[in-house]
Design a protein around this motif. Sequence first.
Motif, PDB file in Angstrom:
ATOM      1  N   GLU A  20      30.920   7.070   2.302  1.00  0.00           N
ATOM      2  CA  GLU A  20      32.043   6.861   3.219  1.00  0.00           C
ATOM      3  C   GLU A  20      31.925   7.827   4.379  1.00  0.00           C
ATOM      4  N   LEU A  21      31.997   7.336   5.600  1.00  0.00           N
ATOM      5  CA  LEU A  21      31.847   8.167   6.787  1.00  0.00           C
ATOM      6  C   LEU A  21      33.107   8.993   7.007  1.00  0.00           C
ATOM      7  N   VAL A  22      32.927  10.262   7.372  1.00  0.00           N
ATOM      8  CA  VAL A  22      34.083  11.145   7.456  1.00  0.00           C
ATOM      9  C   VAL A  22      34.314  11.710   8.846  1.00  0.00           C
ATOM     10  N   ALA A  23      33.336  11.642   9.714  1.00  0.00           N
ATOM     11  CA  ALA A  23      33.489  12.292  11.017  1.00  0.00           C
ATOM     12  C   ALA A  23      33.605  11.258  12.106  1.00  0.00           C
ATOM     13  N   GLU A  24      34.591  11.406  12.920  1.00  0.00           N
ATOM     14  CA  GLU A  24      34.780  10.477  14.024  1.00  0.00           C
ATOM     15  C   GLU A  24      34.432  11.117  15.346  1.00  0.00           C
ATOM     16  N   ASP A 168      18.200  13.649   7.536  1.00  0.00           N
ATOM     17  CA  ASP A 168      19.323  12.726   7.712  1.00  0.00           C
ATOM     18  C   ASP A 168      19.932  12.308   6.382  1.00  0.00           C
ATOM     19  N   ASP A 169      19.671  13.078   5.344  1.00  0.00           N
ATOM     20  CA  ASP A 169      20.201  12.759   4.015  1.00  0.00           C
ATOM     21  C   ASP A 169      21.242  13.769   3.568  1.00  0.00           C
ATOM     22  N   LYS A 170      21.839  14.475   4.545  1.00  0.00           N
ATOM     23  CA  LYS A 170      22.847  15.512   4.286  1.00  0.00           C
ATOM     24  C   LYS A 170      22.297  16.656   3.429  1.00  0.00           C
ATOM     25  N   GLY A 171      20.983  16.876   3.533  1.00  0.00           N
ATOM     26  CA  GLY A 171      20.370  18.028   2.886  1.00  0.00           C
ATOM     27  C   GLY A 171      20.018  17.838   1.433  1.00  0.00           C
ATOM     28  N   ASN A 427      27.345  19.645  -3.209  1.00  0.00           N
ATOM     29  CA  ASN A 427      27.710  20.406  -2.013  1.00  0.00           C
ATOM     30  C   ASN A 427      28.707  21.507  -2.338  1.00  0.00           C
ATOM     31  N   ILE A 428      29.526  21.272  -3.348  1.00  0.00           N
ATOM     32  CA  ILE A 428      30.406  22.348  -3.827  1.00  0.00           C
ATOM     33  C   ILE A 428      29.568  23.523  -4.320  1.00  0.00           C
ATOM     34  N   GLY A 429      28.464  23.210  -5.011  1.00  0.00           N
ATOM     35  CA  GLY A 429      27.567  24.268  -5.479  1.00  0.00           C
ATOM     36  C   GLY A 429      26.934  25.029  -4.341  1.00  0.00           C
ATOM     37  N   VAL A 430      26.578  24.327  -3.255  1.00  0.00           N
ATOM     38  CA  VAL A 430      25.976  24.978  -2.091  1.00  0.00           C
ATOM     39  C   VAL A 430      26.968  25.947  -1.456  1.00  0.00           C
ATOM     40  N   ILE A 431      28.206  25.475  -1.247  1.00  0.00           N
ATOM     41  CA  ILE A 431      29.223  26.348  -0.647  1.00  0.00           C
ATOM     42  C   ILE A 431      29.495  27.556  -1.543  1.00  0.00           C
ATOM     43  N   SER A 432      29.573  27.322  -2.839  1.00  0.00           N
ATOM     44  CA  SER A 432      29.825  28.428  -3.773  1.00  0.00           C
ATOM     45  C   SER A 432      28.675  29.424  -3.764  1.00  0.00           C
ATOM     46  N   ALA A 433      27.439  28.929  -3.677  1.00  0.00           N
ATOM     47  CA  ALA A 433      26.283  29.821  -3.589  1.00  0.00           C
ATOM     48  C   ALA A 433      26.332  30.645  -2.310  1.00  0.00           C
ATOM     49  N   MET A 434      26.785  30.021  -1.212  1.00  0.00           N
ATOM     50  CA  MET A 434      26.918  30.755   0.042  1.00  0.00           C
ATOM     51  C   MET A 434      27.982  31.845  -0.071  1.00  0.00           C
ATOM     52  N   VAL A 435      29.086  31.542  -0.718  1.00  0.00           N
ATOM     53  CA  VAL A 435      30.119  32.557  -0.943  1.00  0.00           C
ATOM     54  C   VAL A 435      29.537  33.728  -1.728  1.00  0.00           C
ATOM     55  N   LEU A 457      20.839  28.175   2.879  1.00  0.00           N
ATOM     56  CA  LEU A 457      22.187  27.753   2.483  1.00  0.00           C
ATOM     57  C   LEU A 457      23.024  27.382   3.700  1.00  0.00           C
ATOM     58  N   LEU A 458      22.866  28.143   4.789  1.00  0.00           N
ATOM     59  CA  LEU A 458      23.558  27.778   6.026  1.00  0.00           C
ATOM     60  C   LEU A 458      23.149  26.381   6.495  1.00  0.00           C
ATOM     61  N   ALA A 459      21.837  26.111   6.435  1.00  0.00           N
ATOM     62  CA  ALA A 459      21.343  24.804   6.850  1.00  0.00           C
ATOM     63  C   ALA A 459      21.886  23.698   5.949  1.00  0.00           C
ATOM     64  N   MET A 460      21.935  23.947   4.661  1.00  0.00           N
ATOM     65  CA  MET A 460      22.450  22.939   3.720  1.00  0.00           C
ATOM     66  C   MET A 460      23.923  22.649   3.977  1.00  0.00           C
ATOM     67  N   ILE A 461      24.687  23.685   4.283  1.00  0.00           N
ATOM     68  CA  ILE A 461      26.115  23.485   4.578  1.00  0.00           C
ATOM     69  C   ILE A 461      26.270  22.692   5.872  1.00  0.00           C
ATOM     70  N   ALA A 462      25.489  23.052   6.888  1.00  0.00           N
ATOM     71  CA  ALA A 462      25.561  22.314   8.154  1.00  0.00           C
ATOM     72  C   ALA A 462      25.218  20.845   7.947  1.00  0.00           C
ATOM     73  N   LEU A 463      24.204  20.567   7.135  1.00  0.00           N
ATOM     74  CA  LEU A 463      23.811  19.180   6.872  1.00  0.00           C
ATOM     75  C   LEU A 463      24.865  18.453   6.047  1.00  0.00           C
ATOM     76  N   ALA A 464      25.488  19.166   5.107  1.00  0.00           N
ATOM     77  CA  ALA A 464      26.500  18.534   4.265  1.00  0.00           C
ATOM     78  C   ALA A 464      27.751  18.173   5.062  1.00  0.00           C
ATOM     79  N   VAL A 465      28.142  19.043   5.987  1.00  0.00           N
ATOM     80  CA  VAL A 465      29.389  18.830   6.725  1.00  0.00           C
ATOM     81  C   VAL A 465      29.171  17.987   7.978  1.00  0.00           C
ATOM     82  N   TRP A 466      28.082  18.271   8.689  1.00  0.00           N
ATOM     83  CA  TRP A 466      27.846  17.580   9.957  1.00  0.00           C
ATOM     84  C   TRP A 466      26.577  16.705   9.916  1.00  0.00           C
ATOM     85  N   GLY A 467      26.187  16.307   8.723  1.00  0.00           N
ATOM     86  CA  GLY A 467      24.958  15.552   8.567  1.00  0.00           C
ATOM     87  C   GLY A 467      24.967  14.190   9.218  1.00  0.00           C
ATOM     88  N   ASP A 468      26.140  13.631   9.515  1.00  0.00           N
ATOM     89  CA  ASP A 468      26.194  12.299  10.124  1.00  0.00           C
ATOM     90  C   ASP A 468      26.493  12.363  11.618  1.00  0.00           C
TER      91      ASP A 468
END
Length: 822
Positions: A20-24, A168-171, A427-435, A457-468
């Motif tokens: 499901e697309l989340v960013a407009e 383009d696979d959200k990391g 992606n929850i695991g990625v954010i938690s690892a970054m914390v 981890l920064l790159a993975m978060i960027a791809l997860a949130v802004w990957g689309d």
Amino acid sequence: MNINLLKNRVELENVNYGEELVAEEYNSDELAISEDQRTPDVNDILTETIYKKAVRLTMLIGAALMPLFFLPWTTNVLELNKQMFVVVIAGAGLVLWLLDIVMSGKLSWRFNPLDKGVLALAGAVALSAVFSIAKFKSIFGAAVGLSDSLLTVVSLTVVYMLMINSFDDKGKALRTFFSVSVVVAILYGFLQMSGFQIFKYLNISILQFTASGAFNTVGSVNVLGMMAAIILPMLYTNKSENKIIDYLSKIGILAALAILVIINWWVLWSVAIVGMLAVVALESLFSSRKGVFRMSKFVFPMTITILGILLVVMGLNLVFVKKNLPVEIALSYKLSGNVAWGVLQENFAFGYGPENFSLAFDKHGAGKLRNTTLSGIKLFDSTSQVLNMAVHNGLVGLAALGFVLWLLAQSLFRVLSSRLMNFDQENIGVISAMVAAVVAMFLYPFNLVLAFTFYALLAMIALAVWGDKRVVYNVEEKASLSLISSLGFIGGLLMALVGLYFVSLNYVADVKYARALNQTEAEKALGYTIEAINWKGNDDRFYVLSSQLALNLLSRELVTKAAPDDTRKNDRIQNYLSSAVSLAQKATQVAPNESNNWGNLGNVYQNLIQLVDGTDALAETAYLKASELRPGDPSFYNRIGSMYLLRADLLRRLVASRSVDFQQLNLKADAALLKAEDAFKKAIELSNNFGLAIYNLGSVYERQGKLSEAVKQLETIAPFNANQPGLAFELGLLYYRANQKDKAFNQLQRAIVLSPDYSNARWYLALIYEERREIDRAIEQLERILSIEANKDNEIVLKKLEELKAGKISIPPKHVLDEKPL
């Protein structure tokens, strides 16, 4: 959906793979989230060039091999090789990415707030390198410290940018490759700690260093534990459809926990607990929004939390495993803070420059350890990465790091506060690892693997949130964009080639240096160090070792008798002498703020006292410069005192020979003793328990005839060296000279108790027995001396034994100390 901007020259694309697309809408200042579903445009994906695919492959190789990569040919088998690897990956990826732009005519960029922070951090490191007190080391790093160097930071920044703009696979692929690699590294480290050294069974001589239980492919044992603590949330939340990867994640969790239990350090448990609590918090948030809340998800994180607290409180110590592991020496947080504060007071804006913590420690921290067993230690990192940045980059670096963390927190807060429904568990695991990684930065210094993990981890978060979200510029439709892209290609290619060139030079030079260190023949070792200098002339380590080797060869030439047909001996002596001096001087020119270089120069001059007049003054000047760079360290004043004590002894020998003007030499010897006395007193003022300086001061007093003062100095250190027979022997002779004969007798008795074969102690004990008319005991001591293989034919002892058995007593009228040691 395509939105035409700038007259068809810019396209905003949404790319989605069945989610499901989340960013407009997105811009650099605001993040808006929508639940509207969009239809993706996949034309660019279908027509992407082979170069972009190669960039992705390069980044996956980097993610997969960075935690595992090492080579055996350098002085540091991990850090230097990993720096070379990340520079190669960044350079190759950058060139391929630029080729993709040239061949496709399109520039694809995924804008996100984290870019600003990463670029700000790289800019801060660049500025601090420009104003560094050791610029070359700040740019390229040293073998013992590379993770904060400008070359490494720029390479990691390039890797981060390539990661977020190539996938383009959200990391998902990046996350999978990296987590599997870390699992393998952690598992290998655990096996090493447990005594199962895999490479040992291959019986390859060049890999013998891997036989140590402390060796792993990540770093030190504590770095391995930190990696296990950071990666634990990612492994726990990994729900791969691939069963092999799923099993590997479970194995990784067990290995990570085993490592944490074995090390059982509160710092590692704190990082692990924070990461797992972040998992609990995020799982609770997303579960409540989905209307599905299961307590079973929190069993493992809470178990880790309770286990960590319990083990730390209990102080569990698995000695049977840890006994073969080295102890990692580190500064306290307080002393690290003092060093950082001292640097900021000197240069609050830019600090000392990247990788210059050792210089800061010399000036602001070493003196605090002068009364401890670590007084001569040299440390290259503080207790935390944040304090390292304060020292290396000053307020500029701290501000840049704070900017990164603020952008990260702000972006995640906005994401978490939105109605985000498709943020999966991985992606929850990625954010938690970054914390967890952010907390780790405040508690532990980062090496190259930990630094790479932070950027990944920064790159993975960027791809997860802004990957689309991507912006595609058509560079061929506008002359300015074409020009910029062409210049960018040239600049990027040039930067990659320059970086690869210098890292190659550094690498080859270090290989030569490593060979020199492993050589047993001084001539071959010197040859390798000269080769290293030819490859890299800005490394002071090479000059220091070369000067020591030249000094060693000079000493050998002086004690070796020349062959009858050897006409070049004097030439070799002169060459080694001048080489030792010039190489030691060059080290101080290459790194003038390094105290060890000045100490080495002083040592070279000191060793030439018998050959070149006036080198004592040059040595003193060098030692004083070293003391200035490392204030509070008493060893340099002790060296000055030892040098003048040696000079006084040399002059007294000349006086004894009476072959020259002995009265003038006597005056010079007395002056040298006064200088030695002053230097030893200064060393003792800096460290009142510096045993060597106290002993040497006693030696000075003994030569000056101040026997009571000499006895006092040796009595000061005797209780702390009760197991030293040599000290008991010397104190015994001093007592005798001071007419304290009973104390002298007791000390000599003590010496032979500590060392039954101490021939000189038994010799003087026999003479005292003779003086006391206890002839039988004197004979017993002499016979014991002769029972030792090395003394069985000693003519002096045999003669004395024969005289005593014949009833001939010579003490008195002679004195005990009239007899020389054996």
